[in-house]
Design an enzyme around this catalytic site. Structure first.
Site, PDB file in Angstrom:
ATOM      1  N   ALA A 138       0.911  -1.193   0.118  1.00 18.38           N
ATOM      2  CA  ALA A 138       0.042   0.037  -0.143  1.00 18.38           C
ATOM      3  C   ALA A 138       0.846   1.348   0.207  1.00 18.38           C
ATOM      4  O   ALA A 138       0.219   2.405  -0.201  1.00 18.38           O
ATOM      5  CB  ALA A 138      -0.828   0.061   1.162  1.00 18.38           C
ATOM      6  N   LYS A 152       4.365   3.011  -5.036  1.00 12.80           N
ATOM      7  CA  LYS A 152       3.901   3.862  -6.053  1.00 12.80           C
ATOM      8  C   LYS A 152       2.542   3.547  -6.530  1.00 12.80           C
ATOM      9  O   LYS A 152       1.473   4.262  -6.402  1.00 12.80           O
ATOM     10  CB  LYS A 152       4.672   4.190  -6.794  1.00 12.80           C
ATOM     11  CG  LYS A 152       6.035   5.116  -6.393  1.00 12.80           C
ATOM     12  CD  LYS A 152       6.849   5.627  -7.261  1.00 12.80           C
ATOM     13  CE  LYS A 152       8.200   6.416  -7.047  1.00 12.80           C
ATOM     14  NZ  LYS A 152       8.985   6.597  -8.217  1.00 12.80           N
ATOM     15  N   THR A 190       4.768  -8.812 -10.918  1.00 10.82           N
ATOM     16  CA  THR A 190       5.274  -9.669 -12.016  1.00 10.82           C
ATOM     17  C   THR A 190       6.233 -10.726 -11.519  1.00 10.82           C
ATOM     18  O   THR A 190       6.180 -10.917 -10.185  1.00 10.82           O
ATOM     19  CB  THR A 190       5.748  -8.580 -12.732  1.00 10.82           C
ATOM     20  OG1 THR A 190       6.800  -8.021 -12.299  1.00 10.82           O
ATOM     21  CG2 THR A 190       4.807  -7.871 -13.371  1.00 10.82           C
ATOM     22  N   HIS A 223      10.613   0.587 -19.436  1.00 12.25           N
ATOM     23  CA  HIS A 223      10.183   0.933 -18.010  1.00 12.25           C
ATOM     24  C   HIS A 223      11.344   1.826 -17.264  1.00 12.25           C
ATOM     25  O   HIS A 223      12.219   2.066 -17.574  1.00 12.25           O
ATOM     26  CB  HIS A 223       9.998  -0.178 -17.370  1.00 12.25           C
ATOM     27  CG  HIS A 223       8.778  -1.118 -17.624  1.00 12.25           C
ATOM     28  ND1 HIS A 223       8.882  -1.722 -18.806  1.00 12.25           N
ATOM     29  CD2 HIS A 223       7.542  -1.138 -17.249  1.00 12.25           C
ATOM     30  CE1 HIS A 223       7.593  -2.206 -19.040  1.00 12.25           C
ATOM     31  NE2 HIS A 223       6.609  -1.879 -18.020  1.00 12.25           N
ATOM     32  N   LYS A 242      12.137  -0.912 -11.656  1.00 15.66           N
ATOM     33  CA  LYS A 242      11.441  -2.170 -12.326  1.00 15.66           C
ATOM     34  C   LYS A 242      12.273  -3.321 -11.621  1.00 15.66           C
ATOM     35  O   LYS A 242      13.473  -3.394 -12.295  1.00 15.66           O
ATOM     36  CB  LYS A 242      10.946  -2.272 -13.486  1.00 15.66           C
ATOM     37  CG  LYS A 242      10.105  -3.185 -13.862  1.00 15.66           C
ATOM     38  CD  LYS A 242       9.377  -3.285 -15.119  1.00 15.66           C
ATOM     39  CE  LYS A 242       8.647  -4.441 -15.600  1.00 15.66           C
ATOM     40  NZ  LYS A 242       7.515  -4.717 -14.556  1.00 15.66           N
ATOM     41  N   THR A 277       4.355  -8.165 -19.063  1.00 12.51           N
ATOM     42  CA  THR A 277       3.530  -7.869 -20.338  1.00 12.51           C
ATOM     43  C   THR A 277       4.385  -8.277 -21.584  1.00 12.51           C
ATOM     44  O   THR A 277       3.805  -8.661 -22.457  1.00 12.51           O
ATOM     45  CB  THR A 277       3.321  -6.177 -20.399  1.00 12.51           C
ATOM     46  OG1 THR A 277       2.592  -5.883 -19.153  1.00 12.51           O
ATOM     47  CG2 THR A 277       2.512  -5.948 -21.583  1.00 12.51           C
TER      48      THR A 277
END
Length: 245
Positions: free
Chosen positions: A8, A11, A77, A132, A136, A143
């Site tokens: 939470a 970002k 992911t 990205h 990351k 994706t």
């Protein structure tokens, strides 16, 4: 519907908290971050959890949620075939539980994957480039990996990409995902972007999607939150919720 968020304070997670709080038909119960007990989700009678955490902890999170009958919508992911199989095994023992894992919740990104799958068999060559932000954790992105797998499935009866490269630096031609070259770029100032480049005699086609802000994920996540309980077991991607399958 009572909704909690794992990650939470991240970002994306913070964006999801705001989205849940703004939705008239949803009630935000609690946010859980690193070091916080997952039991807070049980104590607050949470129905559905949104997980945007990290590949290193997401499997432990899912095991807890499934064991406690809490539905999960997962944007984290790093899901390999082995991890997907493990989640299915856990769900087999809890048939009332539902998990939806999506490599991308942005509607445009989902549509671009669908379009790429449709275009794949009409072109001789195809490569995927994903771009990205430098924070990351995984490469290639979920994706991009899913896009490549969808393209490869659509091209299963076609010859491989033509490529006469015989020498070069290791990695110069990108990663190989089911025979599809995938290139990862990490650059300050980016959020989440992807290009699928197709080529054949005399023409090329580029399918590009850009998430310019993390709010692009909100409509897809909230759709999944509202629908996940109707789909016991494991759902991969939000395509079924958009009637794209």
């Amino acid at each position: 519907m009572r909704v909690g968020v794992l990650g939470a304070k991240g970002k994306v997670g913070a964006t999801m908290v705001q989205a849940v709080e703004a939705a008239d038909d949803l009630t935000f119960t609690t946010g859980v971050d690193a070091g916080d007990p997952l039991s807070a989700l049980v104590d607050t009678r949470t129905d559905v959890v949104i997980d945007f955490t990290h590949p290193s902890v997401v499997m432990d999170n899912l095991k807890f949620l499934i064991d406690n009958g809490i539905h999960a919508v997962v944007g984290t992911t790093g899901f390999t075939d082995e991890r997907i199989s493990q989640v299915q095994d856990w769900l087999a023992d809890k048939p009332e539980s539902a998990v939806l894992i999506a490599p991308n919740f942005a509607i445009g990104a989902v549509l671009s994957m669908h379009f790429a799958q449709q275009a794949a068999r009409f072109f001789e060559s195809v490569e995927v480039i994903e771009l990205h932000h430098p924070h990351k954790a995984d490469a290639p992105s979920g994706t991009a990996a899913r896009t490549a797998k969808l393209i490869a499935a659509a091209r299963k009866d076609m010859p491989p990409n033509p490529d006469a490269t015989s020498t070069g630096l290791e990695g110069a031609r990108g990663a190989d995902v089911d025979g599809i070259p995938v290139h990862s770029i990490r650059l300050a100032g980016l959020v989440a972007h992807q290009e699928v480049l197709f080529g054949t005699q005399g023409e090329t086609l580029t399918i590009r999607h850009d998430s310019l802000d993390r709010t692009s994920f909100v409509p897809g996540v909230l759709l999944a939150v509202r629908k996940v309980s109707e789909r016991p077991g494991l759902t991969v991607g939000i395509e079924p919720l958009l009637d794209l399958t």
